[in-house]
Motif scaffolding. Sequence first.
Motif, mmCIF file in Angstrom:
data_model
loop_
_atom_site.group_PDB
_atom_site.id
_atom_site.type_symbol
_atom_site.label_atom_id
_atom_site.label_comp_id
_atom_site.label_asym_id
_atom_site.label_seq_id
_atom_site.Cartn_x
_atom_site.Cartn_y
_atom_site.Cartn_z
ATOM 1 N N ARG A 38 0.839 -1.188 0.000
ATOM 2 C CA ARG A 38 0.000 0.000 0.000
ATOM 3 C C ARG A 38 0.877 1.242 0.000
ATOM 4 N NH1 ARG A 38 -2.649 -0.378 6.105
ATOM 5 N NH2 ARG A 38 -0.744 0.177 7.273
ATOM 6 N N GLN A 39 0.317 2.314 -0.511
ATOM 7 C CA GLN A 39 1.030 3.583 -0.540
ATOM 8 C C GLN A 39 0.056 4.700 -0.196
ATOM 9 O OE1 GLN A 39 3.192 4.500 -4.154
ATOM 10 N NE2 GLN A 39 4.535 5.880 -3.029
ATOM 11 N N ALA A 40 0.348 5.368 0.905
ATOM 12 C CA ALA A 40 -0.453 6.504 1.333
ATOM 13 C C ALA A 40 0.138 7.783 0.742
ATOM 14 C CB ALA A 40 -0.473 6.580 2.853
ATOM 15 N N PRO A 41 -0.663 8.832 0.625
ATOM 16 C CA PRO A 41 -0.156 10.089 0.062
ATOM 17 C C PRO A 41 1.058 10.597 0.817
ATOM 18 C CG PRO A 41 -2.529 10.150 0.255
ATOM 19 C CD PRO A 41 -2.093 8.905 0.938
ATOM 20 N N GLY A 42 2.113 10.903 0.075
ATOM 21 C CA GLY A 42 3.312 11.445 0.685
ATOM 22 C C GLY A 42 4.189 10.437 1.390
ATOM 23 N N LYS A 43 3.827 9.171 1.291
ATOM 24 C CA LYS A 43 4.606 8.129 1.959
ATOM 25 C C LYS A 43 5.120 7.113 0.960
ATOM 26 C CE LYS A 43 2.354 8.420 6.467
ATOM 27 N NZ LYS A 43 1.725 7.622 7.572
ATOM 28 N N GLU A 44 6.121 6.361 1.384
ATOM 29 C CA GLU A 44 6.666 5.314 0.533
ATOM 30 C C GLU A 44 5.722 4.102 0.541
ATOM 31 O OE1 GLU A 44 11.455 6.222 0.897
ATOM 32 O OE2 GLU A 44 10.626 4.321 1.613
ATOM 33 N N ARG A 45 5.811 3.340 -0.527
ATOM 34 C CA ARG A 45 5.029 2.111 -0.593
ATOM 35 C C ARG A 45 5.531 1.148 0.473
ATOM 36 N NH1 ARG A 45 4.845 0.120 -6.435
ATOM 37 N NH2 ARG A 45 7.050 -0.248 -6.024
ATOM 38 N N GLU A 46 4.609 0.461 1.135
ATOM 39 C CA GLU A 46 4.997 -0.452 2.193
ATOM 40 C C GLU A 46 4.317 -1.809 2.020
ATOM 41 O OE1 GLU A 46 3.775 0.867 6.076
ATOM 42 O OE2 GLU A 46 1.673 1.042 5.524
ATOM 43 N N PHE A 47 5.007 -2.818 2.494
ATOM 44 C CA PHE A 47 4.504 -4.186 2.471
ATOM 45 C C PHE A 47 3.352 -4.329 3.449
ATOM 46 C CE2 PHE A 47 4.450 -8.703 2.410
ATOM 47 C CZ PHE A 47 4.355 -9.117 3.728
ATOM 48 N N VAL A 48 2.326 -5.085 3.041
ATOM 49 C CA VAL A 48 1.173 -5.326 3.905
ATOM 50 C C VAL A 48 1.049 -6.803 4.266
ATOM 51 C CG1 VAL A 48 -1.346 -5.222 4.076
ATOM 52 C CG2 VAL A 48 -0.084 -3.359 2.959
ATOM 53 N N ALA A 49 1.032 -7.677 3.236
ATOM 54 C CA ALA A 49 0.809 -9.097 3.501
ATOM 55 C C ALA A 49 1.318 -9.920 2.330
ATOM 56 C CB ALA A 49 -0.669 -9.379 3.742
ATOM 57 N N ARG A 50 1.602 -11.193 2.607
ATOM 58 C CA ARG A 50 2.118 -12.116 1.595
ATOM 59 C C ARG A 50 1.469 -13.479 1.762
ATOM 60 N NH1 ARG A 50 7.509 -11.857 2.559
ATOM 61 N NH2 ARG A 50 7.603 -10.248 0.951
ATOM 62 N N ILE A 51 1.276 -14.154 0.628
ATOM 63 C CA ILE A 51 0.849 -15.545 0.646
ATOM 64 C C ILE A 51 1.550 -16.284 -0.472
ATOM 65 C CG2 ILE A 51 -1.176 -15.205 -0.859
ATOM 66 C CD1 ILE A 51 -2.645 -17.197 1.068
#
Length: 119
Positions: A38-51
């Motif tokens: 996910r990527q929020a405004p003004g922030k770097e993309r970040e990992f959320v979940a994996r399968i």
Amino acid sequence: QVQLVESGGGLVQAGGSLRLSCAASGRTFSSGDMDWFRQAPGKEREFVARITWSGGATAYADSVKGRFTISRDNAKSTVYLQMNSLRREDTAVYYCAYDAARSGRYLYWGQGTQVTVSA
């Protein structure tokens, strides 16, 4: 050519739930990892979940552990992200990504789906 298409985003009040879907096509998905970022405004993309496609092992970012659940339907080549107890800080564009070789290199990304959590 692998294609990933996300859906299910929208506007929800804090405390509510959404389920995101990522439909994959273009090959047989029997191995590799499917991740949500996910990527929020003004922030770097970040990992959320994996399968993992085989075995279904999962992993989560600490910020979503206990609230989000990732799952897969191999027959439909679709990965889901069930998001419960949503918080305003979960507001972001959510992307699914496919790591065929489980190498940390994501060659395939979806277009993203917006999730907005209101107070």
